[in-house]
Scaffold this motif. Structure first.
Motif, PDB file in Angstrom:
ATOM      1  N   UNK A  22       5.018  -3.475   6.810  1.00 25.08           N
ATOM      2  CA  UNK A  22       4.498  -3.438   5.447  1.00 25.08           C
ATOM      3  C   UNK A  22       3.024  -3.874   5.427  1.00 25.08           C
ATOM      4  N   UNK A  23       2.221  -3.119   4.686  1.00 28.05           N
ATOM      5  CA  UNK A  23       0.795  -3.405   4.576  1.00 28.05           C
ATOM      6  C   UNK A  23       0.507  -3.767   3.124  1.00 28.05           C
ATOM      7  N   UNK A  24      -0.006  -4.978   2.910  1.00 28.52           N
ATOM      8  CA  UNK A  24      -0.311  -5.445   1.564  1.00 28.52           C
ATOM      9  C   UNK A  24      -1.821  -5.531   1.383  1.00 28.52           C
ATOM     10  N   UNK A  25      -2.285  -5.100   0.224  1.00 27.87           N
ATOM     11  CA  UNK A  25      -3.696  -5.190  -0.119  1.00 27.87           C
ATOM     12  C   UNK A  25      -3.815  -5.733  -1.537  1.00 27.87           C
ATOM     13  N   UNK A  26      -4.987  -6.300  -1.838  1.00 25.47           N
ATOM     14  CA  UNK A  26      -5.273  -6.788  -3.186  1.00 25.47           C
ATOM     15  C   UNK A  26      -6.156  -5.763  -3.886  1.00 25.47           C
ATOM     16  N   UNK A  27      -5.661  -5.237  -4.995  1.00 23.73           N
ATOM     17  CA  UNK A  27      -6.386  -4.187  -5.703  1.00 23.73           C
ATOM     18  C   UNK A  27      -5.891  -4.143  -7.145  1.00 23.73           C
ATOM     19  N   UNK A  28      -6.481  -3.246  -7.913  1.00 23.98           N
ATOM     20  CA  UNK A  28      -5.961  -2.915  -9.243  1.00 23.98           C
ATOM     21  C   UNK A  28      -5.041  -1.717  -9.046  1.00 23.98           C
ATOM     22  N   UNK A  29      -3.731  -1.900  -9.083  1.00 24.90           N
ATOM     23  CA  UNK A  29      -2.803  -0.834  -8.683  1.00 24.90           C
ATOM     24  C   UNK A  29      -2.986   0.471  -9.434  1.00 24.90           C
ATOM     25  N   UNK A  30      -3.204   0.402 -10.759  1.00 21.57           N
ATOM     26  CA  UNK A  30      -3.305   1.636 -11.529  1.00 21.57           C
ATOM     27  C   UNK A  30      -4.579   2.391 -11.171  1.00 21.57           C
ATOM     28  N   UNK A  31      -5.669   1.665 -10.861  1.00 17.79           N
ATOM     29  CA  UNK A  31      -6.911   2.326 -10.443  1.00 17.79           C
ATOM     30  C   UNK A  31      -6.705   3.074  -9.133  1.00 17.79           C
ATOM     31  N   UNK A  32      -6.115   2.374  -8.152  1.00 15.06           N
ATOM     32  CA  UNK A  32      -5.895   2.986  -6.845  1.00 15.06           C
ATOM     33  C   UNK A  32      -4.913   4.145  -6.943  1.00 15.06           C
ATOM     34  N   UNK A  33      -3.934   4.009  -7.798  1.00 16.86           N
ATOM     35  CA  UNK A  33      -2.941   5.085  -7.972  1.00 16.86           C
ATOM     36  C   UNK A  33      -3.590   6.347  -8.535  1.00 16.86           C
ATOM     37  N   UNK A  34      -4.456   6.206  -9.527  1.00 16.74           N
ATOM     38  CA  UNK A  34      -5.150   7.367 -10.097  1.00 16.74           C
ATOM     39  C   UNK A  34      -6.105   7.981  -9.078  1.00 16.74           C
ATOM     40  N   UNK A  35      -6.779   7.141  -8.288  1.00 16.81           N
ATOM     41  CA  UNK A  35      -7.694   7.666  -7.267  1.00 16.81           C
ATOM     42  C   UNK A  35      -6.941   8.497  -6.232  1.00 16.81           C
ATOM     43  N   UNK A  36      -5.808   7.980  -5.757  1.00 18.04           N
ATOM     44  CA  UNK A  36      -5.015   8.730  -4.781  1.00 18.04           C
ATOM     45  C   UNK A  36      -4.435  10.004  -5.399  1.00 18.04           C
ATOM     46  N   UNK A  37      -4.037   9.922  -6.653  1.00 20.27           N
ATOM     47  CA  UNK A  37      -3.530  11.123  -7.339  1.00 20.27           C
ATOM     48  C   UNK A  37      -4.601  12.208  -7.398  1.00 20.27           C
ATOM     49  N   UNK A  38      -5.844  11.810  -7.665  1.00 22.16           N
ATOM     50  CA  UNK A  38      -6.941  12.778  -7.690  1.00 22.16           C
ATOM     51  C   UNK A  38      -7.157  13.425  -6.322  1.00 22.16           C
ATOM     52  N   UNK A  54       0.819  -1.208   0.000  1.00 19.75           N
ATOM     53  CA  UNK A  54       0.000   0.000   0.000  1.00 19.75           C
ATOM     54  C   UNK A  54       0.855   1.262   0.000  1.00 19.75           C
ATOM     55  N   UNK A  55       1.996   1.234   0.697  1.00 16.91           N
ATOM     56  CA  UNK A  55       2.839   2.430   0.762  1.00 16.91           C
ATOM     57  C   UNK A  55       3.502   2.694  -0.589  1.00 16.91           C
ATOM     58  N   UNK A  56       3.816   1.634  -1.343  1.00 10.70           N
ATOM     59  CA  UNK A  56       4.399   1.841  -2.667  1.00 10.70           C
ATOM     60  C   UNK A  56       3.408   2.504  -3.611  1.00 10.70           C
ATOM     61  N   UNK A  95     -11.239  -3.790  12.545  1.00  8.91           N
ATOM     62  CA  UNK A  95     -12.671  -4.037  12.763  1.00  8.91           C
ATOM     63  C   UNK A  95     -13.362  -4.346  11.439  1.00  8.91           C
ATOM     64  N   UNK A  96     -13.133  -3.485  10.450  1.00  8.79           N
ATOM     65  CA  UNK A  96     -13.756  -3.664   9.137  1.00  8.79           C
ATOM     66  C   UNK A  96     -12.911  -4.497   8.179  1.00  8.79           C
ATOM     67  N   UNK A  97     -11.730  -4.905   8.636  1.00  8.64           N
ATOM     68  CA  UNK A  97     -10.830  -5.748   7.844  1.00  8.64           C
ATOM     69  C   UNK A  97     -10.490  -5.080   6.515  1.00  8.64           C
ATOM     70  N   UNK A  98      -9.662  -4.065   6.623  1.00  9.39           N
ATOM     71  CA  UNK A  98      -9.237  -3.357   5.431  1.00  9.39           C
ATOM     72  C   UNK A  98      -8.148  -2.350   5.744  1.00  9.39           C
ATOM     73  N   UNK A  99      -7.835  -1.536   4.754  1.00 12.00           N
ATOM     74  CA  UNK A  99      -6.800  -0.514   4.870  1.00 12.00           C
ATOM     75  C   UNK A  99      -7.424   0.835   4.547  1.00 12.00           C
ATOM     76  N   UNK A 100      -7.100   1.840   5.362  1.00  7.51           N
ATOM     77  CA  UNK A 100      -7.617   3.191   5.163  1.00  7.51           C
ATOM     78  C   UNK A 100      -6.469   4.124   4.818  1.00  7.51           C
ATOM     79  N   UNK A 101      -6.577   4.783   3.671  1.00  4.39           N
ATOM     80  CA  UNK A 101      -5.628   5.826   3.273  1.00  4.39           C
ATOM     81  C   UNK A 101      -6.174   7.162   3.772  1.00  4.39           C
TER      82      UNK A 101
END
Length: 291
Positions: free
Chosen positions: A176-192, A149-151, A216-222
């Motif tokens: 290190x925090x690992x998540x399963x996602x579409x990296x380019x989608x998440x990268x564009x969302x964070x860039x926005x 997630x940090x990368x 609690x919700x089993x996930x990662x919050x940016x």
């Protein structure tokens, strides 16, 4: 009970005959009623089949249109974005050459920064349009990948201009925090979200970004925290009440926020915003773990 008179016998016979005729008529009425009900049911089946065939045909046409639009967007990606990337690379090389000179020109540096900023202003909206077109394609499914997630945060920060990049401070988690996602989608969302925070925060103020594991919700919050300006930005009430079921953003939100929320919804997460300590704003992009 019947009696012995002729009249009683005739009356009883007439009663039996009339009852027989009535029973036959009633039975015929039931048969006709059942036939009419079966006919209506057959008509409803035919109409339902016709309606289903019509909807299937319409869905097939819409799917073809969506595929054509997606093909057009992919062509746009190759034909437009590639030259922009080449131009950015050229400008970066020019910037490196100016840094290497003994007496760089301030006017040249200023013109170079403006050119890079102009290209960035084109690249991000183009990426948003391509991403929305991709997410709205019904038959398009993207495989989730395990990433750090940090990368992803660092890559989204690098997408910002060099001047604005200095204002974004990333707080690295202890582990290190690992998540399963579409990296380019998440990268564009964070860039926005970064660009929105940069646009509506105080000049030269810091933007603090961190990653938190929600057990609690089993996930990662940016988490993205900045201090907003006194100018009118978005309304917190309107932001939290708006549902993004449509394919276009509302008038209260810009395209970047819309894309970020679409990406969070695609991953089964959510995007929220809170205000605390007067002018401090915090965006929270939650991405759940894929169990």
């Amino acid at each position: 009970f019947v009696g012995t008179s002729t009249i009683s016998m005739l009356a009883l016979g007439a009663l039996v005959a009339i009852s027989f005729v009535l029973q036959i008529g009633f039975t015929g009425m039931l048969v006709a009623r059942q036939a009419k009900v079966a006919k209506f049911a057959a008509r409803r089946k035919v109409r339902a089949w016709q309606r289903s065939a019509y909807l299937t045909d319409q869905a097939h046409k819409l799917r073809n249109i969506a595929e054509q639009r997606l093909d057009f967007i992919q062509l746009l990606t190759h034909e437009v974005r590639q030259p922009i990337n080449n131009a950015q690379a050229s400008l970066q090389s020019i910037s490196s050459a100016l840094d290497a000179t003994s007496a760089p020109s301030k006017d040249a540096e200023h013109a170079l920064e403006r050119a890079i900023a102009s290209l960035d202003d084109i690249t991000l909206p183009l990426s948003n349009i391509i991403l929305i077109g991709t997410l709205t394609a019904d038959n398009q499914k993207w495989d989730l990948q395990p990433v750090d997630a940090f990368e992803v945060l660092e890559m989204a920060r690098l997408d910002c201009s060099f001047t604005n990049r200095k204002r974004i401070f990333l707080i690295q988690p202890e582990n290190n925090v690992f998540i399963e996602c579409v990296p380019i989608f998440l990268r564009i969302a964070l860039h926005n979200l970064f660009e929105y925070a940069l646009s509506w925060s105080e000049i030269n103020s810091d933007i603090n970004v961190s990653i938190e594991v929600d057990e609690v919700n089993l996930g990662v919050t940016f988490s993205i925290i900045y201090k907003k300006t006194t100018q009118k930005g978005f309304s917190l009430i309107s932001f939290n009440e708006i549902t993004f079921n449509d394919l276009v953003p509302s008038q209260e939100q810009n395209l970047g926020i819309f894309v970020a929320k679409k990406v969070s919804k695609y991953h089964g997460g959510r995007l929220s915003v809170e205000e605390f300590n007067n002018l401090n704003i915090e965006f929270k992009l939650f991405i759940p773990f894929q169990l």
